[in-house]
Design a protein around this motif. Structure first.
Motif, PDB file in Angstrom:
ATOM      1  N   LYS A 109     -41.329  -3.126 -19.555  1.00  0.00           N
ATOM      2  CA  LYS A 109     -42.679  -2.696 -19.168  1.00  0.00           C
ATOM      3  C   LYS A 109     -43.613  -3.840 -18.782  1.00  0.00           C
ATOM      4  O   LYS A 109     -44.737  -3.608 -18.367  1.00  0.00           O
ATOM      5  CB  LYS A 109     -43.293  -1.866 -20.289  1.00  0.00           C
ATOM      6  CG  LYS A 109     -42.529  -0.575 -20.477  1.00  0.00           C
ATOM      7  CD  LYS A 109     -43.124   0.326 -21.505  1.00  0.00           C
ATOM      8  CE  LYS A 109     -42.269   1.579 -21.511  1.00  0.00           C
ATOM      9  NZ  LYS A 109     -42.440   2.439 -22.570  1.00  0.00           N
ATOM     10  N   SER A 125     -32.612   5.341 -12.799  1.00  0.00           N
ATOM     11  CA  SER A 125     -33.956   5.697 -13.281  1.00  0.00           C
ATOM     12  C   SER A 125     -34.809   4.460 -13.528  1.00  0.00           C
ATOM     13  O   SER A 125     -36.036   4.516 -13.429  1.00  0.00           O
ATOM     14  CB  SER A 125     -33.855   6.533 -14.563  1.00  0.00           C
ATOM     15  OG  SER A 125     -33.263   5.765 -15.600  1.00  0.00           O
ATOM     16  N   TYR A 128     -37.429   3.434 -10.987  1.00  0.00           N
ATOM     17  CA  TYR A 128     -38.679   4.184 -10.922  1.00  0.00           C
ATOM     18  C   TYR A 128     -39.575   3.938 -12.127  1.00  0.00           C
ATOM     19  O   TYR A 128     -40.718   4.366 -12.140  1.00  0.00           O
ATOM     20  CB  TYR A 128     -38.366   5.682 -10.795  1.00  0.00           C
ATOM     21  CG  TYR A 128     -37.436   5.957  -9.640  1.00  0.00           C
ATOM     22  CD1 TYR A 128     -37.888   5.862  -8.326  1.00  0.00           C
ATOM     23  CD2 TYR A 128     -36.097   6.252  -9.855  1.00  0.00           C
ATOM     24  CE1 TYR A 128     -37.032   6.076  -7.258  1.00  0.00           C
ATOM     25  CE2 TYR A 128     -35.234   6.467  -8.789  1.00  0.00           C
ATOM     26  CZ  TYR A 128     -35.713   6.375  -7.501  1.00  0.00           C
ATOM     27  OH  TYR A 128     -34.861   6.582  -6.442  1.00  0.00           O
ATOM     28  N   SER A 129     -39.063   3.228 -13.118  1.00  0.00           N
ATOM     29  CA  SER A 129     -39.850   3.017 -14.336  1.00  0.00           C
ATOM     30  C   SER A 129     -40.274   1.582 -14.557  1.00  0.00           C
ATOM     31  O   SER A 129     -41.061   1.313 -15.458  1.00  0.00           O
ATOM     32  CB  SER A 129     -39.074   3.519 -15.559  1.00  0.00           C
ATOM     33  OG  SER A 129     -37.888   2.769 -15.732  1.00  0.00           O
TER      34      SER A 129
END
Length: 170
Positions: A109, A125, A128-129
Motif C-alpha cells: 500500500k 488483482s 488494480y490494488s
C-alpha cells in the motif's frame, strides 16, 4: 543517506519470488559499487523470530546489503521495539547509513516505485490494488492488452529486467 537514495519496492503474493529478486538486485547493486539496504515486511503476523522473514534478511545481507531489517508484530529487527513502525519511519531510521538504494520487500500500500511479481492469473488483482507500478515480472504469459500501461517481463528474461531495474535505481 547519500545525496540521492533510490527506493524500489518488490511486491507480490507469497512464494512469488520476492526474496529471490531482492537477492539478485542487491547482488547486482553491490557489484556496481552501490551501498544497499533492504527492508522486509513480515506479512504473516506476529514478531519475526527465527522464521523465514529473519532468514530472508540474512539472505539480503549475504547478497551484499550493508543493513537489512524485518518488521512484524511491532518489532523492527534492528533490536528496536516500538508500536506500529511504518515504512516512512524505517526509511528515516536508515538515514544514519550512507546508502545509495533501499530495496523494500512488501508494503503493497505504500507509494514508492514498485515491481509487481505475478505467479498466476489470480495474482493479476495486484495490478488494480497497488500504485506506482514500474514494471511487472510474470511467471505466466500475460495478455499485452490487459497490461498495455506497464512494462512487462517474463520471469526467464532475468538479464533484461535486472538491467532495466538497475537503470531505474541509479
Amino acid at each position: 543517506m547519500g545525496i540521492h537514495c533510490s527506493i524500489l519496492q518488490i511486491v507480490g503474493f507469497q512464494n512469488s519470488g520476492k526474496t529471490t529478486l531482492m537477492e539478485k538486485l542487491i547482488t547486482r547493486a553491490e557489484q556496481e559499487g552501490l551501498k544497499v539496504a533492504s527492508i522486509k515486511h513480515h506479512g504473516h503476523g506476529g514478531v519475526p523470530d527465527n522464521d523465514s522473514s529473519s532468514k530472508d534478511c540474512i539472505r539480503h545481507n549475504k547478497a551484499g546489503a550493508i543493513v537489512s531489517s524485518v518488521i512484524g508484530g511491532g518489532v523492527l529487527q534492528l533490536s528496536a521495539k516500538v508500536d506500529n513502525w511504518n515504512l516512512k519511519e524505517m526509511i528515516e531510521l536508515y538515514n544514519v547509513f550512507p546508502l545509495d538504494v533501499i530495496f523494500v520487500e512488501g508494503y503493497k500500500k505504500e507509494c514508492y516505485p514498485k515491481v509487481v511479481l505475478i505467479r498466476n492469473e489470480r495474482d493479476l488483482s495486484l495490478l488494480y490494488s497497488v500504485t506506482n507500478i514500474l514494471c511487472v515480472i510474470s511467471h505466466i504469459k500475460l495478455d499485452k492488452k490487459i497490461l498495455k500501461d506497464h512494462q512487462v517481463f517474463q520471469l526467464d528474461q532475468e538479464k533484461l529486467y535486472i538491467d532495466y531495474l538497475m537503470k531505474e535505481v541509479v
